[in-house]
Design a protein around this motif. Structure first.
Motif, PDB file in Angstrom:
ATOM      1  N   MET A  68       0.649  -7.716   7.195  1.00 38.51           N
ATOM      2  CA  MET A  68       1.087  -6.851   6.097  1.00 38.51           C
ATOM      3  C   MET A  68       0.408  -5.489   6.150  1.00 38.51           C
ATOM      4  SD  MET A  68       1.151  -9.632   3.006  1.00 38.51           S
ATOM      5  CE  MET A  68       1.807  -8.441   1.849  1.00 38.51           C
ATOM      6  N   ALA A  69      -0.432  -5.257   7.137  1.00 36.60           N
ATOM      7  CA  ALA A  69      -1.178  -4.006   7.252  1.00 36.60           C
ATOM      8  C   ALA A  69      -0.279  -2.876   7.769  1.00 36.60           C
ATOM      9  CB  ALA A  69      -2.371  -4.205   8.181  1.00 36.60           C
ATOM     10  N   THR A  70      -0.803  -1.671   7.706  1.00 39.00           N
ATOM     11  CA  THR A  70      -0.076  -0.475   8.136  1.00 39.00           C
ATOM     12  C   THR A  70      -0.431  -0.126   9.578  1.00 39.00           C
ATOM     13  OG1 THR A  70      -0.157   0.360   5.869  1.00 39.00           O
ATOM     14  CG2 THR A  70       0.353   1.953   7.598  1.00 39.00           C
ATOM     15  N   ALA A  71       0.607   0.100  10.397  1.00 33.77           N
ATOM     16  CA  ALA A  71       0.385   0.471  11.800  1.00 33.77           C
ATOM     17  C   ALA A  71      -0.377   1.782  11.882  1.00 33.77           C
ATOM     18  CB  ALA A  71       1.717   0.579  12.534  1.00 33.77           C
ATOM     19  N   GLY A  72      -1.304   1.841  12.843  1.00 34.82           N
ATOM     20  CA  GLY A  72      -2.095   3.034  13.053  1.00 34.82           C
ATOM     21  C   GLY A  72      -3.395   3.056  12.273  1.00 34.82           C
ATOM     22  N   GLN A  73      -3.582   2.107  11.385  1.00 29.65           N
ATOM     23  CA  GLN A  73      -4.787   2.044  10.559  1.00 29.65           C
ATOM     24  C   GLN A  73      -5.798   1.067  11.144  1.00 29.65           C
ATOM     25  OE1 GLN A  73      -5.409   3.851   7.677  1.00 29.65           O
ATOM     26  NE2 GLN A  73      -3.540   4.944   8.171  1.00 29.65           N
ATOM     27  N   SER A  74      -7.065   1.348  10.913  1.00 28.18           N
ATOM     28  CA  SER A  74      -8.144   0.450  11.323  1.00 28.18           C
ATOM     29  C   SER A  74      -8.567  -0.394  10.129  1.00 28.18           C
ATOM     30  CB  SER A  74      -9.334   1.238  11.842  1.00 28.18           C
ATOM     31  OG  SER A  74      -8.993   1.877  13.050  1.00 28.18           O
ATOM     32  N   TYR A  75      -8.917  -1.626  10.408  1.00 28.91           N
ATOM     33  CA  TYR A  75      -9.318  -2.579   9.380  1.00 28.91           C
ATOM     34  C   TYR A  75     -10.507  -3.379   9.895  1.00 28.91           C
ATOM     35  CZ  TYR A  75      -4.685  -1.589   7.497  1.00 28.91           C
ATOM     36  OH  TYR A  75      -3.570  -0.958   7.010  1.00 28.91           O
ATOM     37  N   VAL A  76     -11.157  -4.088   8.991  1.00 23.89           N
ATOM     38  CA  VAL A  76     -12.233  -5.001   9.349  1.00 23.89           C
ATOM     39  C   VAL A  76     -11.759  -6.413   9.027  1.00 23.89           C
ATOM     40  CG1 VAL A  76     -14.599  -5.722   8.836  1.00 23.89           C
ATOM     41  CG2 VAL A  76     -14.024  -3.291   8.929  1.00 23.89           C
ATOM     42  N   VAL A  77     -11.931  -7.326   9.976  1.00 27.20           N
ATOM     43  CA  VAL A  77     -11.557  -8.717   9.741  1.00 27.20           C
ATOM     44  C   VAL A  77     -12.494  -9.277   8.675  1.00 27.20           C
ATOM     45  CG1 VAL A  77     -11.351 -11.011  10.761  1.00 27.20           C
ATOM     46  CG2 VAL A  77     -10.689  -8.998  12.100  1.00 27.20           C
ATOM     47  N   ARG A  78     -11.919  -9.778   7.598  1.00 26.73           N
ATOM     48  CA  ARG A  78     -12.700 -10.318   6.483  1.00 26.73           C
ATOM     49  C   ARG A  78     -12.797 -11.837   6.536  1.00 26.73           C
ATOM     50  NH1 ARG A  78     -15.471  -6.099   5.111  1.00 26.73           N
ATOM     51  NH2 ARG A  78     -14.188  -4.356   4.479  1.00 26.73           N
ATOM     52  N   ARG A  79     -11.705 -12.479   6.999  1.00 24.87           N
ATOM     53  CA  ARG A  79     -11.685 -13.941   6.978  1.00 24.87           C
ATOM     54  C   ARG A  79     -10.632 -14.449   7.941  1.00 24.87           C
ATOM     55  NH1 ARG A  79      -9.002 -18.037   3.702  1.00 24.87           N
ATOM     56  NH2 ARG A  79      -7.794 -16.417   2.674  1.00 24.87           N
ATOM     57  N   LEU A  80     -10.896 -15.600   8.552  1.00 27.47           N
ATOM     58  CA  LEU A  80      -9.914 -16.308   9.364  1.00 27.47           C
ATOM     59  C   LEU A  80      -9.582 -17.600   8.632  1.00 27.47           C
ATOM     60  CD1 LEU A  80     -11.497 -15.925  12.908  1.00 27.47           C
ATOM     61  CD2 LEU A  80      -9.685 -14.540  11.898  1.00 27.47           C
ATOM     62  N   SER A  81      -8.310 -17.914   8.527  1.00 23.79           N
ATOM     63  CA  SER A  81      -7.906 -19.146   7.859  1.00 23.79           C
ATOM     64  C   SER A  81      -7.268 -20.089   8.875  1.00 23.79           C
ATOM     65  CB  SER A  81      -6.935 -18.838   6.713  1.00 23.79           C
ATOM     66  OG  SER A  81      -5.710 -18.347   7.217  1.00 23.79           O
ATOM     67  N   GLY A  82      -6.836 -21.231   8.398  1.00 26.07           N
ATOM     68  CA  GLY A  82      -6.201 -22.213   9.270  1.00 26.07           C
ATOM     69  C   GLY A  82      -7.174 -23.322   9.634  1.00 26.07           C
ATOM     70  N   ASN A  83      -6.660 -24.279  10.398  1.00 29.61           N
ATOM     71  CA  ASN A  83      -7.529 -25.393  10.798  1.00 29.61           C
ATOM     72  C   ASN A  83      -8.522 -24.923  11.862  1.00 29.61           C
ATOM     73  OD1 ASN A  83      -6.288 -25.581  13.388  1.00 29.61           O
ATOM     74  ND2 ASN A  83      -4.701 -26.908  12.568  1.00 29.61           N
ATOM     75  N   SER A  84      -9.426 -25.794  12.246  1.00 27.47           N
ATOM     76  CA  SER A  84     -10.489 -25.395  13.175  1.00 27.47           C
ATOM     77  C   SER A  84      -9.943 -24.957  14.530  1.00 27.47           C
ATOM     78  CB  SER A  84     -11.498 -26.530  13.352  1.00 27.47           C
ATOM     79  OG  SER A  84     -10.871 -27.683  13.862  1.00 27.47           O
ATOM     80  N   GLU A  85      -8.845 -25.547  14.984  1.00 31.97           N
ATOM     81  CA  GLU A  85      -8.252 -25.145  16.265  1.00 31.97           C
ATOM     82  C   GLU A  85      -7.706 -23.724  16.196  1.00 31.97           C
ATOM     83  OE1 GLU A  85      -5.352 -27.915  17.659  1.00 31.97           O
ATOM     84  OE2 GLU A  85      -6.753 -29.599  17.631  1.00 31.97           O
ATOM     85  N   VAL A  86      -7.032 -23.400  15.112  1.00 27.25           N
ATOM     86  CA  VAL A  86      -6.470 -22.054  14.940  1.00 27.25           C
ATOM     87  C   VAL A  86      -7.592 -21.027  14.893  1.00 27.25           C
ATOM     88  CG1 VAL A  86      -5.229 -20.539  13.339  1.00 27.25           C
ATOM     89  CG2 VAL A  86      -4.361 -22.830  13.809  1.00 27.25           C
ATOM     90  N   ARG A  87      -8.620 -21.292  14.090  1.00 34.22           N
ATOM     91  CA  ARG A  87      -9.743 -20.352  13.991  1.00 34.22           C
ATOM     92  C   ARG A  87     -10.457 -20.197  15.329  1.00 34.22           C
ATOM     93  NH1 ARG A  87     -10.765 -23.551   9.494  1.00 34.22           N
ATOM     94  NH2 ARG A  87     -12.756 -24.200  10.424  1.00 34.22           N
TER      95      ARG A  87
END
Length: 70
Positions: free
Chosen positions: A6-25
């Motif tokens: 849902m973020a805007t292309a061209g913008q920088s962000y900081v990863v805040r959290r990873l969700s999902g099961n342990s394999e996905v993370r």
């Protein structure tokens, strides 16, 4: 906080959290997505995204992108 798909292309962000099961993370961490890491959204098309993380450009599908919160 929002999924990177849902973020805007061209913008920088900081990863805040990873969700999902342990394999996905674990898979996302293997690609370089860790909490606190800076990422830049390069392009997005129907939820699939191309991001610049560390020194690489990575394409991930919408399902994976929904597990990365920035």
């Amino acid at each position: 906080m929002m999924p990177i798909s849902m973020a805007t292309a061209g913008q920088s962000y900081v990863v805040r959290r990873l969700s999902g099961n342990s394999e996905v993370r674990a898979h996302l961490r293997a690609l370089g997505f860790h909490e606190g890491v800076s990422v830049t959204l390069i392009n997005q098309l129907q939820g699939d995204v191309i991001v610049h993380v560390k020194d690489a450009r990575i394409a991930i599908n919408q399902e994976q992108a929904l597990h990365i919160y920035v």
